[in-house]
Enzyme design. Sequence first.
Site, mmCIF file in Angstrom:
data_model
loop_
_atom_site.group_PDB
_atom_site.id
_atom_site.type_symbol
_atom_site.label_atom_id
_atom_site.label_comp_id
_atom_site.label_asym_id
_atom_site.label_seq_id
_atom_site.Cartn_x
_atom_site.Cartn_y
_atom_site.Cartn_z
ATOM 1 N N GLU A 1 0.824 -1.208 0.000
ATOM 2 C CA GLU A 1 0.000 0.000 0.000
ATOM 3 C C GLU A 1 0.860 1.262 0.000
ATOM 4 O O GLU A 1 0.470 2.292 -0.554
ATOM 5 C CB GLU A 1 -0.934 0.012 1.217
ATOM 6 C CG GLU A 1 -2.080 -0.967 1.142
ATOM 7 C CD GLU A 1 -3.116 -0.558 0.102
ATOM 8 O OE1 GLU A 1 -4.123 0.075 0.457
ATOM 9 O OE2 GLU A 1 -2.900 -0.876 -1.086
ATOM 10 N N THR B 1 -6.032 8.021 -4.342
ATOM 11 C CA THR B 1 -6.019 8.081 -2.885
ATOM 12 C C THR B 1 -5.137 9.217 -2.376
ATOM 13 O O THR B 1 -5.506 9.943 -1.449
ATOM 14 C CB THR B 1 -5.533 6.740 -2.294
ATOM 15 O OG1 THR B 1 -6.395 5.699 -2.745
ATOM 16 C CG2 THR B 1 -5.525 6.786 -0.780
#
Length: 308
Positions: free
Chosen positions: A130, A183
């Site tokens: 991530e 994001t």
Amino acid sequence: MKSVRASAPATVANVSCGFDIFGFAVASPADEVVVTLTDKPGVVIREIVGDGGRLPLDASRNTSSVAVIEYLKAIKSEQGAEITLYKHLALGSGMGSSAASSVAALVAINHLHGEPLSRKELLPFAMESERIACGSAHADNVAPSLLGGFVLIRGYDPLDVTSIPTPEGLYATLVHPHLELKTEDSRRVLKASIPLKDAITQWGNIAGLVVGLMKPDYGLIGRSLKDVVAEPIRSVLIPGFDRIKEEAVKAGALGCGISGSGPTIFALSTDEATAQRVGQAMQAQFTDLKLKSDVYVSEINNAGAKIL
């Protein structure tokens, strides 16, 4: 050579009040991988299907391969792996697309090695992937995709993750407009600090949601699905958000909010028929805005990633 196919589901992170600490898994969509063990060290991405050529084939930059690289280092394996990735989650969708890819690959490589590590022990490798995807090693997508169910990330130092029981029959509706929000862009717009009044409100909603899920108390769940920290800022990035949320509740949803960093919007309902009706109401608003969208309805997915 040995090969295995695995899948990992989409997830809803934040769940309104639980910024960076809550997440739950849904049944679909889900990413799939085929991982093959090789005798030559190193990880190679053989092919990516369904991404329109947008994701990197460079193993050092793709979340599925980064997770496998970190895993092989940790178990001190001298074997390598080849990965074929089948993308069914849209990029920048707010449904944990990068997380699903890494989790599916991790479950596959762990299975091929005889599962020396537990699901929770795989979490740090997924979190590291991530970091590649969005610059932050957060767990609110990878944890529910890997473990299934509704997950609380209580803390990161040390990592402390626990599952929260959810009522049988609790359904999630996800409506994904054909937009993309990165994001890192959605995180960039957030404020570095919040007023104490807002913090107290948010803490109450977080506690209320946990208690509501565990009792269960559907009224308390609905009252607690409110975010005074991220949603007021991020919602302006999603066309028609306030009206869509209003229509979801009118159609019977307990509550409605932004899935992850958006643009997907989620809602929770007490039965499948209501969840389907809520999805139709939400999608109708996007249609009025001339935006195509996809609707997914499922119970909370308590299984998480799996070998196919």
